[in-house]
Scaffold this motif. Structure first.
Motif, PDB file in Angstrom:
ATOM      1  N   LEU B 118       0.837  -1.202   0.000  1.00 32.89           N
ATOM      2  CA  LEU B 118       0.000   0.000   0.000  1.00 32.89           C
ATOM      3  C   LEU B 118       0.875   1.256   0.000  1.00 32.89           C
ATOM      4  CD1 LEU B 118      -3.090   0.547   0.304  1.00 32.89           C
ATOM      5  CD2 LEU B 118      -2.585   1.064   2.690  1.00 32.89           C
ATOM      6  N   LEU B 119       1.880   1.243   0.867  1.00 34.03           N
ATOM      7  CA  LEU B 119       2.745   2.411   0.985  1.00 34.03           C
ATOM      8  C   LEU B 119       3.612   2.579  -0.258  1.00 34.03           C
ATOM      9  CD1 LEU B 119       3.752   1.976   4.719  1.00 34.03           C
ATOM     10  CD2 LEU B 119       2.173   3.636   3.754  1.00 34.03           C
ATOM     11  N   ALA B 120       4.027   1.448  -0.860  1.00 31.50           N
ATOM     12  CA  ALA B 120       4.839   1.511  -2.071  1.00 31.50           C
ATOM     13  C   ALA B 120       4.029   2.137  -3.200  1.00 31.50           C
ATOM     14  CB  ALA B 120       5.298   0.106  -2.448  1.00 31.50           C
ATOM     15  N   GLU B 121       2.786   1.728  -3.293  1.00 30.26           N
ATOM     16  CA  GLU B 121       1.871   2.280  -4.291  1.00 30.26           C
ATOM     17  C   GLU B 121       1.736   3.786  -4.079  1.00 30.26           C
ATOM     18  OE1 GLU B 121      -0.059   1.777  -7.611  1.00 30.26           O
ATOM     19  OE2 GLU B 121       0.762   0.077  -6.493  1.00 30.26           O
ATOM     20  N   PHE B 122       1.647   4.144  -2.836  1.00 31.60           N
ATOM     21  CA  PHE B 122       1.467   5.522  -2.401  1.00 31.60           C
ATOM     22  C   PHE B 122       2.651   6.396  -2.831  1.00 31.60           C
ATOM     23  CE2 PHE B 122       2.112   8.452   1.254  1.00 31.60           C
ATOM     24  CZ  PHE B 122       0.960   9.200   1.120  1.00 31.60           C
ATOM     25  N   LEU B 123       3.856   5.788  -2.845  1.00 32.33           N
ATOM     26  CA  LEU B 123       5.050   6.533  -3.260  1.00 32.33           C
ATOM     27  C   LEU B 123       5.315   6.372  -4.758  1.00 32.33           C
ATOM     28  CD1 LEU B 123       7.442   5.651  -0.298  1.00 32.33           C
ATOM     29  CD2 LEU B 123       6.256   7.799  -0.675  1.00 32.33           C
ATOM     30  N   GLY B 124       4.420   5.696  -5.452  1.00 31.48           N
ATOM     31  CA  GLY B 124       4.537   5.568  -6.901  1.00 31.48           C
ATOM     32  C   GLY B 124       5.553   4.541  -7.364  1.00 31.48           C
ATOM     33  N   MET B 125       5.743   3.486  -6.604  1.00 30.89           N
ATOM     34  CA  MET B 125       6.723   2.465  -6.983  1.00 30.89           C
ATOM     35  C   MET B 125       6.168   1.573  -8.094  1.00 30.89           C
ATOM     36  SD  MET B 125       8.617  -0.153  -4.413  1.00 30.89           S
ATOM     37  CE  MET B 125       9.520   0.939  -3.376  1.00 30.89           C
ATOM     38  N   HIS B 126       7.044   1.139  -9.018  1.00 29.62           N
ATOM     39  CA  HIS B 126       6.612   0.241 -10.092  1.00 29.62           C
ATOM     40  C   HIS B 126       6.312  -1.154  -9.552  1.00 29.62           C
ATOM     41  CE1 HIS B 126       7.317   3.089 -13.170  1.00 29.62           C
ATOM     42  NE2 HIS B 126       8.596   3.231 -12.869  1.00 29.62           N
ATOM     43  N   THR B 127       5.520  -1.886 -10.330  1.00 30.28           N
ATOM     44  CA  THR B 127       5.140  -3.225  -9.871  1.00 30.28           C
ATOM     45  C   THR B 127       6.350  -4.141  -9.740  1.00 30.28           C
ATOM     46  OG1 THR B 127       3.285  -2.839 -11.351  1.00 30.28           O
ATOM     47  CG2 THR B 127       3.319  -4.928 -10.187  1.00 30.28           C
ATOM     48  N   ASP B 128       7.286  -4.052 -10.723  1.00 34.32           N
ATOM     49  CA  ASP B 128       8.484  -4.912 -10.650  1.00 34.32           C
ATOM     50  C   ASP B 128       9.236  -4.674  -9.348  1.00 34.32           C
ATOM     51  OD1 ASP B 128       7.729  -5.532 -13.132  1.00 34.32           O
ATOM     52  OD2 ASP B 128       9.294  -4.361 -14.161  1.00 34.32           O
ATOM     53  N   ALA B 129       9.399  -3.392  -9.051  1.00 35.37           N
ATOM     54  CA  ALA B 129      10.142  -3.037  -7.842  1.00 35.37           C
ATOM     55  C   ALA B 129       9.369  -3.476  -6.606  1.00 35.37           C
ATOM     56  CB  ALA B 129      10.394  -1.541  -7.795  1.00 35.37           C
ATOM     57  N   LEU B 130       8.040  -3.381  -6.682  1.00 33.80           N
ATOM     58  CA  LEU B 130       7.205  -3.754  -5.533  1.00 33.80           C
ATOM     59  C   LEU B 130       7.401  -5.225  -5.172  1.00 33.80           C
ATOM     60  CD1 LEU B 130       4.939  -3.232  -3.495  1.00 33.80           C
ATOM     61  CD2 LEU B 130       3.306  -3.731  -5.296  1.00 33.80           C
ATOM     62  N   ILE B 131       7.452  -6.072  -6.207  1.00 32.62           N
ATOM     63  CA  ILE B 131       7.637  -7.507  -5.941  1.00 32.62           C
ATOM     64  C   ILE B 131       8.975  -7.754  -5.260  1.00 32.62           C
ATOM     65  CG2 ILE B 131       7.971  -9.756  -7.070  1.00 32.62           C
ATOM     66  CD1 ILE B 131       5.861  -8.709  -9.148  1.00 32.62           C
ATOM     67  N   ILE B 132      10.000  -7.060  -5.758  1.00 37.20           N
ATOM     68  CA  ILE B 132      11.323  -7.226  -5.130  1.00 37.20           C
ATOM     69  C   ILE B 132      11.312  -6.660  -3.704  1.00 37.20           C
ATOM     70  CG2 ILE B 132      13.760  -6.585  -5.286  1.00 37.20           C
ATOM     71  CD1 ILE B 132      12.837  -8.668  -7.311  1.00 37.20           C
ATOM     72  N   LEU B 133      10.593  -5.546  -3.517  1.00 34.51           N
ATOM     73  CA  LEU B 133      10.491  -4.968  -2.177  1.00 34.51           C
ATOM     74  C   LEU B 133       9.915  -5.997  -1.202  1.00 34.51           C
ATOM     75  CD1 LEU B 133      10.547  -2.458  -0.223  1.00 34.51           C
ATOM     76  CD2 LEU B 133       8.163  -2.138  -0.839  1.00 34.51           C
ATOM     77  N   LEU B 134       8.839  -6.670  -1.645  1.00 34.81           N
ATOM     78  CA  LEU B 134       8.218  -7.671  -0.768  1.00 34.81           C
ATOM     79  C   LEU B 134       9.183  -8.815  -0.488  1.00 34.81           C
ATOM     80  CD1 LEU B 134       4.548  -7.830  -2.044  1.00 34.81           C
ATOM     81  CD2 LEU B 134       5.447  -6.795   0.026  1.00 34.81           C
ATOM     82  N   LYS B 135       9.914  -9.235  -1.551  1.00 35.37           N
ATOM     83  CA  LYS B 135      10.893 -10.320  -1.339  1.00 35.37           C
ATOM     84  C   LYS B 135      11.923  -9.911  -0.303  1.00 35.37           C
ATOM     85  CE  LYS B 135      11.058 -12.903  -5.675  1.00 35.37           C
ATOM     86  NZ  LYS B 135      11.842 -13.072  -6.925  1.00 35.37           N
ATOM     87  N   THR B 136      12.450  -8.678  -0.441  1.00 36.61           N
ATOM     88  CA  THR B 136      13.491  -8.256   0.500  1.00 36.61           C
ATOM     89  C   THR B 136      12.923  -8.138   1.909  1.00 36.61           C
ATOM     90  OG1 THR B 136      13.098  -5.921   0.053  1.00 36.61           O
ATOM     91  CG2 THR B 136      14.834  -6.992  -1.210  1.00 36.61           C
ATOM     92  N   LEU B 137      11.664  -7.688   2.021  1.00 37.46           N
ATOM     93  CA  LEU B 137      11.073  -7.570   3.365  1.00 37.46           C
ATOM     94  C   LEU B 137      10.873  -8.946   3.992  1.00 37.46           C
ATOM     95  CD1 LEU B 137       8.434  -4.706   2.936  1.00 37.46           C
ATOM     96  CD2 LEU B 137      10.441  -4.661   4.404  1.00 37.46           C
ATOM     97  N   ILE B 138      10.401  -9.894   3.153  1.00 42.37           N
ATOM     98  CA  ILE B 138      10.173 -11.249   3.683  1.00 42.37           C
ATOM     99  C   ILE B 138      11.489 -11.856   4.164  1.00 42.37           C
ATOM    100  CG2 ILE B 138       9.534 -13.605   3.017  1.00 42.37           C
ATOM    101  CD1 ILE B 138       7.398 -12.310   1.191  1.00 42.37           C
ATOM    102  N   LEU B 139      12.572 -11.604   3.436  1.00 44.42           N
ATOM    103  CA  LEU B 139      13.862 -12.161   3.842  1.00 44.42           C
ATOM    104  C   LEU B 139      14.539 -11.317   4.917  1.00 44.42           C
ATOM    105  CD1 LEU B 139      15.334 -13.093   0.342  1.00 44.42           C
ATOM    106  CD2 LEU B 139      14.451 -14.649   2.063  1.00 44.42           C
ATOM    107  N   GLY B 140      14.316 -10.021   4.854  1.00 42.40           N
ATOM    108  CA  GLY B 140      15.086  -9.116   5.708  1.00 42.40           C
ATOM    109  C   GLY B 140      14.516  -8.909   7.101  1.00 42.40           C
ATOM    110  N   THR B 141      13.184  -8.773   7.222  1.00 42.11           N
ATOM    111  CA  THR B 141      12.646  -8.464   8.553  1.00 42.11           C
ATOM    112  C   THR B 141      12.894  -9.583   9.575  1.00 42.11           C
ATOM    113  OG1 THR B 141      10.465  -9.090   7.731  1.00 42.11           O
ATOM    114  CG2 THR B 141      10.923  -6.734   7.897  1.00 42.11           C
ATOM    115  N   PRO B 142      12.859 -10.882   9.178  1.00 41.11           N
ATOM    116  CA  PRO B 142      13.208 -11.889  10.190  1.00 41.11           C
ATOM    117  C   PRO B 142      14.650 -11.726  10.678  1.00 41.11           C
ATOM    118  CG  PRO B 142      12.148 -12.930   8.314  1.00 41.11           C
ATOM    119  CD  PRO B 142      12.408 -11.524   7.922  1.00 41.11           C
TER     120      PRO B 142
END
Lengths: 205, 224
Positions: B118-142
């Motif tokens: 939601l926030l990525a959309e809000f900042l105008g991030m592209h879909t490709d980047a959004l998918i990578i963002l989610l991947k990095t969050l899933i791997l990084g936050t743990p």
């Protein structure tokens, strides 16, 4: 393992806290069916000794043996410690607290409802701990003694905030435990009255 | 079997506790949302600029939100004596601690991942980047939760450990931040990001195996 063969042996234990010697060269041994009562003034090292027995503190010298071995998982599977703090969660119900305790150790024959009945907390299963009184919380933490399979009870001032009935309940529980072959190490400022069991007394001051 | 039961009981207990202390649980996620939404107000509504700094904004906010939530990991257990009981369990402490960390991540890390799109959309991030963002969050936050647990375990015995905690943990968080935000930035430029993702994956595996051991050792030190 037969109950008669369990033993807790302490050899030449010393504890120094802030350059003050609390006790040194302390040795004792207790076996099944025995009670050890630690006496002494405030600050004489009673709690420190119990915490060393629990493995929370390293003794400054000396060794502790459980059935001839240094403290290992075997020991932790057979001991229960009740300290100054009750170790129960305010936001959980009485039953949820005890379920966690059984999961952390190994469950005994006594069910949670039987244990609650013994400490006079029956009917409180679904009550949140935060709405219990200090004495009731104490009773709840004492119920932990019953629901896990154990031989050694380490009790630090178990009578704190309990009323007369509560004290009688704890004494009855201890008597029953010792008669079944268990052992108890405790500190207390009250006189401990156990039917026909004479506690060994160590005075630390 | 008994170990698995204890492991699940710890996770279950911490999730129930988090649910009953909802206000505390919402704190980090609200912080995350507020910081990210304040940026457009601060730097001005320039879509181009926001788009280019979006990965950094989201990752820095996620990192700070994770750090904000760290102290709660062992604090209440330490205060009421439950931690002592945990350490006295005959089961390996590191496994039980891992249970606590997993519960903590489910409560603080997972919500960040859920609101991030939601926030990525809000900042105008592209879909490709959004998918990578989610991947990095899933791997990084743990990784943040696992590494942070060592820091909290070391400082939980101190009355005011907050400052030391940040000093201890922040340097260890920096590699995660660098690789994760770099991956998202590269992805928004259409470049391959396998290397960064793999490094994050390696960090996660390493932290999963290595973090619970020092954390449990530090906790034993803290209660003595």
């Amino acid at each position: 393992m037969k109950n008669e063969h369990i033993s807790l042996q302490v050899e030449a234990l010393s504890c120094i806290r802030d350059d003050r010697v609390l006790f040194k060269q302390l040795s004792f041994e207790i076996k099944g069916k025995q009670v050890l009562l630690l006496e002494g003034k405030n600050g004489s090292g009673k709690t420190s000794l119990l915490r060393i027995l629990c493995g929370f503190r390293e003794p400054d010298s000396g060794e502790i043996y459980w059935c001839g071995n240094l403290l290992d998982n075997q020991y932790y599977a057979q001991m229960v410690y009740i300290g100054h703090r009750d170790g129960v969660k305010d936001e959980l119900t009485v039953q949820e607290n005890l379920l966690v305790s059984t999961a952390l150790g190994f469950a005994s024959q006594t069910s949670i409802s039987q244990a609650l009945k013994k400490v006079d907390l029956q009917g409180h299963d679904e009550v949140l701990v935060q709405s219990l009184s200090a004495g009731q919380k104490r009773r709840l933490s004492l119920a932990r003694l019953l629901i896990t399979d154990n031989k050694l009870w380490i009790l630090d001032e178990p009578f704190t905030s309990l009323d007369k009935d509560g004290i009688a309940v704890v004494e009855a529980l201890m008597t029953e435990h010792v008669n079944r072959g268990g052992m108890v190490v405790l500190t207390s400022h009250h006189d401990v009255q156990l039917h026909d069991i004479k506690p060994q007394i160590i005075n630390l001051s | 079997m008994a170990l698995l039961r204890a492991f699940i009981a710890i996770i279950r207990r911490d999730l129930i506790l988090a649910f009953r202390r909802r206000a505390e649980m919402l704190n980090p996620i609200l912080f995350f949302i507020i910081v990210v939404t304040l940026f457009p107000l601060g730097v001005g509504a320039q879509p181009q600029l926001l788009q280019s700094i979006a990965p950094g904004i989201i990752w820095v906010s996620a990192l700070l939100a994770a750090m904000l939530s760290l102290d709660g990991l062992f604090r209440s257990d330490f205060d009421d004596g439950s931690l002592e009981q945990l350490l006295l369990s005959p089961h390996p402490t590191s496994i039980l601690i891992l249970g606590k960390i997993i519960a903590h991540w489910l409560v603080t890390g997972l919500p960040l991942i859920l609101v991030a799109p939601l926030l990525a959309e809000f900042l105008g991030m592209h879909t490709d980047a959004l998918i990578i963002l989610l991947k990095t969050l899933i791997l990084g936050t743990p990784v943040l939760s696992l590494v942070g647990a060592i820091g909290v375990a070391l400082t939980v015995g101190l009355r005011r450990g907050g400052m030391i905690l940040s000093l201890l943990v922040l340097p260890l968080y920096v590699p995660v931040l660098i690789f994760a935000s770099n991956a998202v930035e590269m992805a928004s430029g259409g470049l391959p990001v396998d290397a960064q993702i793999n490094i994050l994956l390696a960090m996660l595996c390493l932290a999963l195996v290595l973090a619970p051991l020092p954390a449990s050792a530090a906790l034993k030190m803290s209660v003595s």
